[in-house]
Design an enzyme around this catalytic site. Structure first.
Site, PDB file in Angstrom:
ATOM      1  N   ILE A 138       0.851  -1.204   0.000  1.00 53.50           N
ATOM      2  CA  ILE A 138       0.000   0.000   0.000  1.00 53.50           C
ATOM      3  C   ILE A 138       0.887   1.254   0.000  1.00 53.50           C
ATOM      4  O   ILE A 138       1.764   1.373   0.850  1.00 53.50           O
ATOM      5  CB  ILE A 138      -0.911   0.034   1.256  1.00 53.50           C
ATOM      6  N   LYS A 207       5.813   0.113  12.608  1.00 49.39           N
ATOM      7  CA  LYS A 207       5.165   0.780  11.472  1.00 49.39           C
ATOM      8  C   LYS A 207       4.397   2.013  11.942  1.00 49.39           C
ATOM      9  O   LYS A 207       4.429   3.069  11.300  1.00 49.39           O
ATOM     10  CB  LYS A 207       4.228  -0.208  10.777  1.00 49.39           C
TER      11      LYS A 207
HETATM   12  N1  HSE Z   1       5.661  -9.598   9.060  1.00 52.38           N
HETATM   13  C1  HSE Z   1       5.048  -8.473   8.434  1.00 52.38           C
HETATM   14  C2  HSE Z   1       3.562  -8.685   8.393  1.00 52.38           C
HETATM   15  C3  HSE Z   1       5.583  -8.302   7.051  1.00 52.38           C
HETATM   16  O1  HSE Z   1       3.098  -9.800   8.639  1.00 52.38           O
HETATM   17  O2  HSE Z   1       2.838  -7.726   8.143  1.00 52.38           O
HETATM   18  C4  HSE Z   1       5.096  -7.042   6.380  1.00 52.38           C
HETATM   19  O3  HSE Z   1       5.643  -5.918   6.983  1.00 52.38           O
END
Ligand code: HSE
Ligand code: NAP
Length: 440
Positions: A138, A207
């Protein structure tokens, strides 16, 4: 046509190998779109002998990624190894020190030292692109960094971990165990090298910390995030949520409040009829609420080789199209030197609805006692349901489920602490926060 853009890639696992395959198979189209060829000239991984199903003929192999970053004949260093420190950190710094452009999917690294790396890149006039670090394919980084410039953002939230959403979806829809779903997510290349980062919420927190900085122009503050993962969510919670008209998602939420910025990652009940409740499997969704645009919701593949490589390739293509010496978009939306200090809002001041599941002894007066503890803490109840426990036969135990109207975290913690002091409570209460999307 301009000279080819020479790319060095460190990390040839799920994402790196996908990227090599895509760049090689679409070489002609990329050359036309970017106005120059994109050529992989150097790579690094741990095990040179491993068959990765990719053609590395003519590509220089480096055992040490730091050496590749420091010495290879490349224009762009692409870091796809992972890890908040060690080789990823050292090699990104070595590349930036040479003034090379860098592309990374490494949210753990950026959450730890993204501002410092951004400052180095900006000083060197290099690009540091990281679209794949948040929400897989995204394009949320570009949206926040560029497209929403001028908007005042009030809340950013979403499903940002594909592994957790995949697990919760399959547990609910197929009745599979947590363990079986996690194993499948690992097999499909969705999970982190250490999957506790996924299921305990750390990956979502990394994130979220990046999105908070882009949305609010503040320093990255990953250590200030309130964190709860999904390992404590049972099939009973998922079914109870469904009965009440909700689904459970692991959300990351960053929100401006009077007391500062609230950053939290926790299992969350979202109304069943909201769009975000319908986002299933490895799909991610990020919602951004802002004053000029209103609410934006972006939904798409959140993990896996192709989705992630797509975002990495977009970052490389941006570099291929960029002009040397041109004005650069600040790495984190705001120049690193101008980022404001982060002011944390107290979690206890968080306001919202709550789901509380209690297992209690089936005795007279329990219901009244629970209602009294709620009232003492000024908590108004939207619903209260008592049901026999599925595992207790005719049962001397009962499950009581409360859903509150909007209240504070402080009130809920005090009420739950008071209930825990009562002799009728069996085991730990389950508390799940409720989040209400605005437009969707
Ligand atoms: N391990 C991460 C997830 C990978 O499952 O979203 C993507 O950032
Ligand atoms: P992966 O499959 O575990 O691959 C990691 C790669 O890095 C492997 O090729 C490994 O080499 C190499 N590597 C590790 N340590 C190294 C070292 N010291 N020196 C040289 N090479 C080294 O990981 P991935 O899933 O591709 O993820 C890579 C990055 O992308 C991580 O930052 C991850 O968080 C991020 N990301 C992943 C996804 C996803 O869906 N998988 C999505 C978004 C972001 P060997 O192959 O020889 O072991």
């Amino acid at each position: 046509m301009a000279d080819a853009l020479k790319v060095g890639i460190a990390g040839l696992g799920t994402v790196g190998a996908s990227l090599v395959r895509i760049i090689q198979s679409r070489a002609n189209e990329l050359a036309v779109t970017c106005g120059r060829a994109i050529e992989i000239t150097a790579v690094s991984a741990r095990d040179k002998s491993r068959d990765r199903g990719i053609d590395l003929a003519g590509v220089t192999w480096f055992d040490a990624p730091e050496k590749l970053a420091a010495e290879a004949d490349i224009d762009v260093f692409v870091e796809l190894m992972g890890g908040a420190s060690g080789p990823a950190d050292l090699s990104v710094r070595a590349a930036l020190a040479r003034g090379l452009h860098v592309v990374t999917a490494n949210k753990a690294l950026l959450a730890r030292c993204g501002v410092e790396l951004a400052a180095i890149a900006e000083e060197k006039g290099a690009l540091l692109n990281f679209e794949a670090a948040v929400a897989g394919g995204i394009p949320v980084i570009k949206a926040l960094r560029e497209s929403l410039t001028g908007n005042t953002i009030s809340r950013v939230y979403g499903i940002m971990n594909g592994t957790c959403n995949y697990i919760l979806t399959r547990m609910e829809k197929e009745g599979l165990s947590f363990k079986a779903c996690l194993e499948d997510a690992q097999r499909l290349g969705y999970a982190e090298a250490d999957p506790t980062f996924d299921i305990e919420g750390n990956d979502t927190a990394h994130k979220l910390a990046i999105l908070t900085t882009l949305a609010f122009g503040t320093q990255i503050a990953a250590d200030e995030i309130y964190l709860e993962g999904i390992s404590n969510i049972s099939i009973e919670d998922i079914h109870a949520a469904a009965d009440l008209g909700y689904r459970i998602k692991l959300l990351g939420v960053a929100q401006k409040t009077e007391g500062g910025i609230e950053q939290r990652v926790h299992p969350t009940m979202v109304p069943h009829d909201s769009v975000i409740a319908q986002v299933d499997g490895v799909t991610n969704a990020v919602a951004i609420e802002s004053d000029i645009l209103g609410e934006l919701l972006m939904v798409g593949p959140g993990a896996g080789g192709s989705a992630t490589a797509s975002a990495v390739l977009g970052d490389i293509a941006d570099i291929a199209k960029s002009r040397p010496g041109a004005q650069r978009v600040p790495v984190l939306g705001t120049p690193a030197a101008a980022l404001a200090p982060y002011k944390r809002a107290r979690m206890r001041s968080h306001e919202g609805g709550y789901f509380i599941r209690l297992t209690v002894a089936d005795r007279t007066g329990v219901f009244a006692s629970i209602a009294a503890r709620m009232a003492e803490n000024a908590i108004s109840l939207e619903s209260i349901v008592q049901r026999a426990r599925p595992d207790a036969g005719t049962s001397e135990f009962k499950t009581i489920i409360l859903v509150t109207h909007a209240t504070t975290e402080d009130s809920v913690r005090k009420a739950v602490a008071a209930i825990k002091a009562e002799s009728y409570l069996i085991g730990e209460p389950q508390v799940i926060r409720i989040e209400r999307p605005k437009a969707f």
